[in-house]
Design an enzyme around this catalytic site. Structure first.
Site, mmCIF file in Angstrom:
data_model
loop_
_atom_site.group_PDB
_atom_site.id
_atom_site.type_symbol
_atom_site.label_atom_id
_atom_site.label_comp_id
_atom_site.label_asym_id
_atom_site.label_seq_id
_atom_site.Cartn_x
_atom_site.Cartn_y
_atom_site.Cartn_z
ATOM 1 N N SER A 1 3.590 37.253 8.565
ATOM 2 C CA SER A 1 3.846 35.854 8.874
ATOM 3 C C SER A 1 3.117 35.456 10.149
ATOM 4 C CB SER A 1 5.359 35.643 9.052
ATOM 5 O OG SER A 1 5.619 34.280 9.258
ATOM 6 N N SER B 1 2.918 36.505 15.556
ATOM 7 C CA SER B 1 2.868 36.931 14.164
ATOM 8 C C SER B 1 3.859 38.079 13.988
ATOM 9 C CB SER B 1 1.441 37.390 13.820
ATOM 10 O OG SER B 1 1.350 37.779 12.477
ATOM 11 N N LYS B 2 4.180 38.417 12.761
ATOM 12 C CA LYS B 2 5.047 39.565 12.512
ATOM 13 C C LYS B 2 4.841 40.027 11.086
ATOM 14 C CE LYS B 2 8.099 42.025 14.805
ATOM 15 N NZ LYS B 2 8.079 42.322 16.243
ATOM 16 N N GLY B 3 5.038 41.304 10.863
ATOM 17 C CA GLY B 3 4.898 41.830 9.514
ATOM 18 C C GLY B 3 6.011 42.795 9.199
ATOM 19 N N ASP C 1 6.561 48.645 15.405
ATOM 20 C CA ASP C 1 7.876 48.013 15.502
ATOM 21 C C ASP C 1 8.875 49.021 14.942
ATOM 22 O OD1 ASP C 1 10.062 45.810 14.414
ATOM 23 O OD2 ASP C 1 8.904 45.027 16.087
#
Length: 366
Positions: free
Chosen positions: A61, A106-108, A149
């Protein structure tokens, strides 16, 4: 973690955002533009494992591209979903802005339990996920840079960087497509412990200001303060280790997946960590009392509570029983919007995640 009448993690982030922008007087159109995620990509891919094709679902995202590259971790957990990834991407934008790192957020995430797969299988899955993202420029040195993460670390970042380099053989900056790599693969010293170190620094700063200490109804310095840590992953472990070894704090409680350990005289963080690695949990650890219902230990008497695992662990169901006068959010969004209100009315001081756990992205910037 869902509780009746409790907003979701995504709604919680939006509620906090609304409260903040209410003080800024932004034009309504700009408010909405900052709040929403620009884009979310969902990818479903198959990998041949154990004699059959297994299908996995992953997300990346992008919350804001006001500065590029966009930055943010990739987590491996069975709880990963689109709402969670979008909320975390928004937090990354605000976090980078706060510490003045020139990135968008952003992040995944990949919906997977990494403990269910052996190393070779995990490498196949990670490389395929990286391939799916990289061919859409969702991993790219100048556009979108992931980091470790929950459930990922140096090893996964090295696989992703190598996969990107294989697909972009002429890109001189290929290694810069992810941060958090091992030192021998172009990583930076101090990145592994950076987030936990940042938590320690945030607490040191807090105790330098008499007004802050007074607001939390505390006195003195960090020395001798009783600390409960929820989650002894990378962040919780390093925060607890530095606070106990360098600042004289007593780690009186450690909460993990399978329960919690308590010892009023303080726990040896290194010993507990070694025990968890060897036994996949805290149960059976000598020199401490064990409680199966770990979450209850967050409600025990202490000076500083460090939630360092999942979002939403302090919520409407337990906020009124939390006794700690000072909470520092080492995880992303561990206190829900509803719990935040209850705790603040009680006089509890909360050092927010977007400041407290920004050490990781700060060192990634270096």
């Amino acid at each position: 973690m869902s509780v009746a009448n409790e907003p979701s993690f995504r709604e919680s982030v939006d509620l906090m955002f609304n409260r903040a922008v209410g003080l800024l007087g932004l034009p309504p159109g700009l408010e909405e533009k900052i709040r929403v995620c620009n884009a979310t990509y969902t990818v479903r891919f198959g990998v041949r494992l154990r004699g059959e094709i297994k299908t996995f679902t992953g997300y990346r995202s992008v919350h804001s591209e006001h500065m590029e590259p966009v930055k943010g971790g990739i987590r491996y957990a069975t709880s990963v979903n689109q709402d969670e990834v979008e909320a975390l991407a928004a937090l990354m934008t605000y976090k980078c802005a706060l510490v003045e790192a020139p990135f968008g957020g952003s992040k995944g995430g990949l919906c997977i339990d990494p403990r269910e797969w052996d190393e070779y299988e995990l490498e196949q899955i990670t490389r395929r996920f990286a391939y799916e993202l990289a061919k859409r420029d969702l991993i790219h040195p100048s556009q979108n840079v992931p980091a470790p993460d929950m459930g990922t670390g140096e090893r996964e970042m090295a696989w992703m960087a190598d996969q990107y380099a294989r697909m972009n053989t002429t890109d001189i900056n290929a290694r810069a497509c992810v941060t958090g790599k091992p030192l021998n693969a172009g990583g930076i010293a101090g990145r592994v412990e950076a987030t936990g170190r940042g938590v320690e620094y945030a607490l040191q700063e807090f105790f330098r200001d008499p007004r802050d200490i007074e607001k939390a109804g505390m006195s003195g310095s960090l020395d001798g303060k009783r600390v409960i840590v929820q989650g002894l992953g990378n962040v919780g472990y390093h925060a607890a280790k530095f606070l106990s070894e360098e600042d004289g704090c007593k780690i009186v409680g450690i909460i993990e997946r399978d329960g919690a350990l308590t010892n009023p005289d303080g726990l040896n963080v290194e010993d507990v960590r070694s025990w968890i690695i060897k036994h996949d949990g805290v149960k059976g650890f000598p020199d401490a009392s064990y409680t199966e219902n770990g979450a209850a230990i967050m409600e025990e008497d202490c000076d500083i509570l460090i939630p360092a695992a999942m979002e939403g662990v302090i919520n409407l169901s337990n906020a009124d029983r939390i006794k700690a006068p000072l909470i520092i959010e080492a995880a992303n969004g561990p206190v829900t919007a509803g719990a935040d209100k209850i705790l603040r009315e009680k006089g509890c001081v909360i050092i927010p995640d977007m400041y407290a756990n920004a050490g990781g992205v700060t060192v990634s910037y270096f």
